[in-house]
Design an enzyme around this catalytic site. Structure first.
Site, mmCIF file in Angstrom:
data_model
loop_
_atom_site.group_PDB
_atom_site.id
_atom_site.type_symbol
_atom_site.label_atom_id
_atom_site.label_comp_id
_atom_site.label_asym_id
_atom_site.label_seq_id
_atom_site.Cartn_x
_atom_site.Cartn_y
_atom_site.Cartn_z
ATOM 1 N N GLU A 47 0.831 -1.209 0.000
ATOM 2 C CA GLU A 47 0.000 0.000 0.000
ATOM 3 C C GLU A 47 0.863 1.256 0.000
ATOM 4 O O GLU A 47 1.967 1.275 0.548
ATOM 5 C CB GLU A 47 -0.939 0.047 1.218
ATOM 6 C CG GLU A 47 -2.171 -0.813 1.114
ATOM 7 C CD GLU A 47 -2.005 -2.163 1.769
ATOM 8 O OE1 GLU A 47 -2.900 -3.007 1.630
ATOM 9 O OE2 GLU A 47 -0.952 -2.369 2.418
ATOM 10 N N THR A 48 0.313 2.292 -0.602
ATOM 11 C CA THR A 48 0.855 3.645 -0.571
ATOM 12 C C THR A 48 -0.278 4.565 -0.149
ATOM 13 O O THR A 48 -1.413 4.408 -0.607
ATOM 14 C CB THR A 48 1.380 4.066 -1.955
ATOM 15 O OG1 THR A 48 2.433 3.173 -2.348
ATOM 16 C CG2 THR A 48 1.901 5.487 -1.949
#
Length: 283
Positions: A47-48
């Site tokens: 995830e970002t």
């Protein structure tokens, strides 16, 4: 060209490079959604996140969460890692350790205690049993038998959770990722999270999470997967109690610790976090 403040935070660990990293882009107001998705694909982490100003007036900041392929309404390690980054950057000031975060799943209550553990009250879970006709399909996909009826837990991400009985069974697992991906797409799942009781290891259980349909073969230490497990336990026979610590990531060279507290229908997810990379993105 814009310079965007950036941190990469390792979550569910006190020791750098032993937990689950999340990329956090601070003050990301100038970015459009396609740019966020492109950056998330480029970082190639599970995830970002992108920190924005609140829209509700009731939270300290707003968070958008992206996998390499899609946006998520909530995810555990990005929530805790982003909170660590925001606090470290001085973008929000807790009151008696408490603050709030807005995301697509709503306004989340957050807390940082005197030991530095960051906790979040997870979004309300919706839990249902996996149709019995699909249990054998699951067992073929993961390559192991399950010891109780698998359940589907929607905690923002939607996880199919299965008890394999022991930490050893979880550790030995070698799933067929093609089958896991096909089953995930057919049932609208984020992926499959498995768990098994640990004996004499200091933690209650060993957990592994697989999300190949999202481009993540195995998530090193998965907060939402652990919340899904807790949600399933809260609605069935729970041998682990209302407070426990799960261990995850050893097969990937990590050693994460996830703190879970169950209070009725409420589930609190917690862990430490440490910044490993700090600088700016040019976008």
């Amino acid at each position: 060209m814009r310079n965007l403040r950036f941190k990469q935070v390792d979550v569910f660990t006190r020791e750098p490079f032993r937990g689950n990293p999340v990329a956090v882009v601070l003050e990301a107001e100038a970015l459009e959604t396609p740019e966020m998705q492109r950056i998330a694909a480029w970082t190639n982490l599970s995830e970002t996140t992108f920190v924005l100003g609140t829209t509700s007036g009731r939270s300290g900041y707003r968070l958008r969460i992206f996998t390499p392929r899609a946006e998520l309404p909530f995810a555990g390690h990005p929530t805790i890692g982003s909170a660590h980054a925001v606090l470290e950057a001085g973008l929000v000031t807790p009151r008696e350790g408490r603050f709030t975060q807005e995301c697509a799943a709503g306004i989340l209550e957050m807390n940082r205690d005197e030991l530095g553990v960051i906790r979040v009250r997870a979004p309300s879970a919706r839990v249902s049993a996996l149709d019995s006709s699909r249990v054998s399909e699951l067992e073929k996909a993961i390559g192991a038998p399950v010891t109780s009826k698998p359940m589907i837990a929607d905690v923002g991400p939607v996880w199919l959770i299965a008890d394999l009985g022991s930490a050893g069974a979880v550790d030995r697992l070698s799933p067929d990722m093609k089958r896991v991906s096909e089953m995930s797409l057919a049932l609208g799942l984020s992926g499959v999270t498995v768990f098994g009781a640990a004996a004499g290891e200091g933690e209650a259980m060993h957990v592994r999470s697989f999300a190949p349909a999202h481009g993540i073969s195995e998530d090193p230490v998965c907060g939402s997967g652990n919340v899904a497990v807790a949600a399933g336990l809260a609605r069935s026979v729970n041998p682990f109690g209302s407070r426990y610590v799960a261990r995850q990531g050893m097969r990937l060279g990590r050693d994460g610790r996830v703190s879970i507290r169950i209070e009725g229908a409420d589930i609190f997810l917690g862990g430490h976090a440490v910044t490993c990379v700090e600088g700016a993105l040019r976008a």
